[in-house]
Design an enzyme around this catalytic site. Structure first.
Site, short mmCIF file in Angstrom:
data_model
loop_
_atom_site.label_atom_id
_atom_site.label_comp_id
_atom_site.label_asym_id
_atom_site.label_seq_id
_atom_site.Cartn_x
_atom_site.Cartn_y
_atom_site.Cartn_z
N ASP A 140 0.84 -1.21 0.00
CA ASP A 140 0.00 0.00 0.00
C ASP A 140 0.88 1.26 0.00
O ASP A 140 0.84 2.04 0.94
CB ASP A 140 -0.94 -0.01 1.23
CG ASP A 140 -0.20 -0.01 2.56
OD1 ASP A 140 0.99 -0.40 2.61
OD2 ASP A 140 -0.80 0.42 3.57
N GLU A 199 -0.53 -2.60 15.78
CA GLU A 199 0.25 -2.02 14.67
C GLU A 199 -0.72 -1.65 13.54
O GLU A 199 -1.75 -2.30 13.34
CB GLU A 199 1.29 -3.07 14.22
CG GLU A 199 2.21 -2.63 13.10
CD GLU A 199 1.61 -2.77 11.73
OE1 GLU A 199 1.97 -2.00 10.83
OE2 GLU A 199 0.74 -3.67 11.56
N PHE A 200 -0.36 -0.64 12.75
CA PHE A 200 -1.28 -0.06 11.75
C PHE A 200 -1.81 -1.10 10.74
O PHE A 200 -3.03 -1.16 10.51
CB PHE A 200 -0.58 1.09 11.00
CG PHE A 200 -1.41 1.66 9.90
CD1 PHE A 200 -2.45 2.55 10.17
CD2 PHE A 200 -1.18 1.30 8.57
CE1 PHE A 200 -3.23 3.07 9.15
CE2 PHE A 200 -1.96 1.81 7.54
CZ PHE A 200 -2.98 2.70 7.83
N ASN A 201 -0.94 -1.88 10.10
CA ASN A 201 -1.43 -2.80 9.05
C ASN A 201 -2.45 -3.78 9.60
O ASN A 201 -3.43 -4.12 8.94
CB ASN A 201 -0.26 -3.60 8.45
CG ASN A 201 0.63 -2.76 7.56
OD1 ASN A 201 0.22 -1.70 7.10
ND2 ASN A 201 1.85 -3.23 7.35
N ASN A 225 1.79 0.89 17.26
CA ASN A 225 1.93 2.28 16.79
C ASN A 225 0.57 2.94 16.54
O ASN A 225 0.35 4.07 16.95
CB ASN A 225 2.88 2.39 15.57
CG ASN A 225 2.44 1.55 14.37
OD1 ASN A 225 1.40 0.90 14.39
ND2 ASN A 225 3.25 1.57 13.33
N ASP A 241 7.65 3.61 2.96
CA ASP A 241 8.47 2.42 3.22
C ASP A 241 8.12 1.28 2.27
O ASP A 241 8.98 0.48 1.89
CB ASP A 241 8.40 1.98 4.69
CG ASP A 241 6.98 1.85 5.19
OD1 ASP A 241 6.06 2.50 4.66
OD2 ASP A 241 6.77 1.08 6.15
N ASP A 242 6.85 1.23 1.81
CA ASP A 242 6.49 0.25 0.77
C ASP A 242 7.30 0.55 -0.50
O ASP A 242 7.72 -0.39 -1.20
CB ASP A 242 5.01 0.34 0.40
CG ASP A 242 4.08 0.12 1.57
OD1 ASP A 242 3.60 -1.00 1.75
OD2 ASP A 242 3.85 1.09 2.32
N ASN A 289 -2.40 2.68 3.68
CA ASN A 289 -1.84 4.01 3.95
C ASN A 289 -2.72 5.10 3.34
O ASN A 289 -2.84 6.20 3.89
CB ASN A 289 -0.43 4.11 3.38
CG ASN A 289 0.58 3.41 4.26
OD1 ASN A 289 0.44 3.38 5.48
ND2 ASN A 289 1.61 2.85 3.65
N HIS A 291 9.85 0.37 7.82
CA HIS A 291 9.30 -0.95 8.16
C HIS A 291 9.37 -1.98 7.02
O HIS A 291 9.89 -3.08 7.19
CB HIS A 291 7.82 -0.80 8.56
CG HIS A 291 7.54 0.27 9.55
ND1 HIS A 291 7.69 0.07 10.90
CD2 HIS A 291 7.12 1.55 9.41
CE1 HIS A 291 7.35 1.17 11.56
NE2 HIS A 291 7.01 2.08 10.67
N ASP A 292 8.73 -1.63 5.90
CA ASP A 292 8.37 -2.66 4.92
C ASP A 292 9.54 -3.39 4.26
O ASP A 292 9.45 -4.61 4.04
CB ASP A 292 7.44 -2.06 3.86
CG ASP A 292 6.10 -1.65 4.48
OD1 ASP A 292 5.75 -2.17 5.55
OD2 ASP A 292 5.42 -0.81 3.88
N THR A 296 2.89 -6.08 2.88
CA THR A 296 3.38 -4.95 3.67
C THR A 296 2.27 -3.92 3.88
O THR A 296 2.54 -2.73 4.08
CB THR A 296 4.60 -4.28 2.99
OG1 THR A 296 4.19 -3.77 1.72
CG2 THR A 296 5.75 -5.25 2.81
C1 BDR Z 1 3.18 -0.06 8.53
O1 BDR Z 1 2.14 0.90 8.41
C2 BDR Z 1 2.27 1.62 7.23
O2 BDR Z 1 2.00 2.98 7.43
C3 BDR Z 1 3.67 1.37 6.73
O3 BDR Z 1 3.72 1.42 5.31
C4 BDR Z 1 4.00 0.01 7.26
O4 BDR Z 1 3.60 -1.00 6.37
C5 BDR Z 1 3.94 0.21 9.80
O5 BDR Z 1 3.11 0.12 10.90
CA CA Z 2 2.95 -0.51 4.09
#
Ligand code: BDR
Ligand code: CA
Length: 314
Positions: free
Chosen positions: A10, A165-167, A159, A14-15, A39, A240-241, A125
């Site tokens: 997405d 975590e977001f994903n 986070n 970082d992707d 994202n 991250h990714d 990711t």
């Molecule tokens: C993940 O959340 C997204 O914002 C980043 O691309 C990463 O995959 C980190 O928590």
């Molecule tokens: Ca991502």
């Protein structure tokens, strides 16, 4: 022999680095990219994936757009980190090739069913909606996938919430499906990726590695650093990714432990938490447990890997 990989992403700053790492690594045969709203909305992240492949000089990379919405919950996004375009801070080239017509979930199924069993590694990711949908639509893919190495989750701090975590929080129900299927899943969570900090020194090395990409990589990282400073109180952005891609390329960069992992779906305060049983009750060779978790990162060698990949993109 190169690992046959599908990146489900997405983009996202970082992707974008994860895509460049996969495309620039001879250890990876990236046979396609699937996109997922996360994202940002699906149209923006799909455009971004195509633009990054164009930037890399690999516009022929097959890209299939996937699910617009999570299975059950309302969509959330991370524009506060990635900006209004999802890739703020950089002017990317316009995609020169049309987007593939087939839906990502159908393409995943067709591709996995059409290849030898045990040959395809999926690296998600972003939110896990496409992967969960594919497993439900064609359960036979589960036994045919070699491995899923995903960026998401955490056994420590979260986070998007204190523990999520977001994903994973984008689509916890999909994540629960993915972690509970019998395919091998390796979780590269925040416990690993918070060590992949793109310091100004690292950024300078990445830019030096490929002068043609220096403006784009520098612009991406400057923006990513600014939002991570303002929104998350990080001095440098955790990238991250690409850690998940790096684990596939060189497993010695990220040690893992076999342990049960499940996703909390009912907790008022803990919705989306990846509950990771670190009590050492599972023997590392026990095949009954199909989930592993990343526990560390050799950051120096990780960034060397990324720089080498960028250098190869010409
Ligand atoms: C993940 O959340 C997204 O914002 C980043 O691309 C990463 O995959 C980190 O928590
Ligand atoms: Ca991502």
């Amino acid at each position: 022999m190169a690992t046959t990989m599908i990146l489900d992403c997405d983009p996202g700053h970082d992707d974008a680095i994860a895509i460049l790492l996969a495309l620039g690594s001879p250890e990876v045969d990236l046979i396609g990219i699937t996109t997922i709203g996360g994202n940002h909305g699906l149209d923006k992240v799909t455009h971004n994936a195509r633009a990054v492949c164009e930037l890399a000089g690999r516009p022929e990379t097959p890209i299939h757009a996937g699910c617009r919405r999570p299975l059950i919950r309302r969509p959330i996004d991370a524009a506060y980190i990635h900006g209004e375009t999802g890739l703020d801070g950089v002017d990317l080239p316009e995609p020169s090739r049309p987007l593939a017509a087939q839906h990502a979930v159908d393409w995943l199924i067709e591709t996995i069913m059409g290849r030898e069993p045990g040959t395809i590694t999926i690296v998600p990711t972003g939110p896990l909606t496409n992967i969960a949908m594919a497993a439900r639509l064609e359960p036979r893919i589960v036994a045919r996938v070699k491995e899923i190495v995903l960026m998401g989750g955490a056994y420590g701090v979260g986070n998007a919430t204190p523990v999520a975590e977001f994903n994973i929080l984008c689509d916890p129900e999909a994540a629960q499906i993915v972690f509970n299927e019998s395919w091998p899943v390796t979780m590269i969570g925040l416990d690993v990726t918070h060590r992949a900090l793109c310091t100004p020194e690292v950024q300078a090395d990445l830019c030096e590695a490929n002068p043609r990409l220096a403006d784009a990589v520098g612009g991406l990282m400057d923006f990513f650093r600014s939002t991570y400073r303002d929104q998350e109180a990080f001095p440098d952005p955790p990238t991250h990714d690409p850690c998940a891609v790096a684990r596939v390329i060189d497993p010695s960069l990220i040690p893992t432990r076999r342990c049960p992992i499940d996703v909390e779906l009912r907790g008022t305060l803990t919705y989306g938490m990846t509950v990771t049983d670190m009590r050492a009750l599972v023997d590392d060779s026990d095949p009954a447990c199909t989930t592993r978790v990343g526990t560390g990162l050799d950051a120096e060698r990780f960034w060397e890997l990324v720089a080498d990949a960028l250098a190869r993109l010409g």
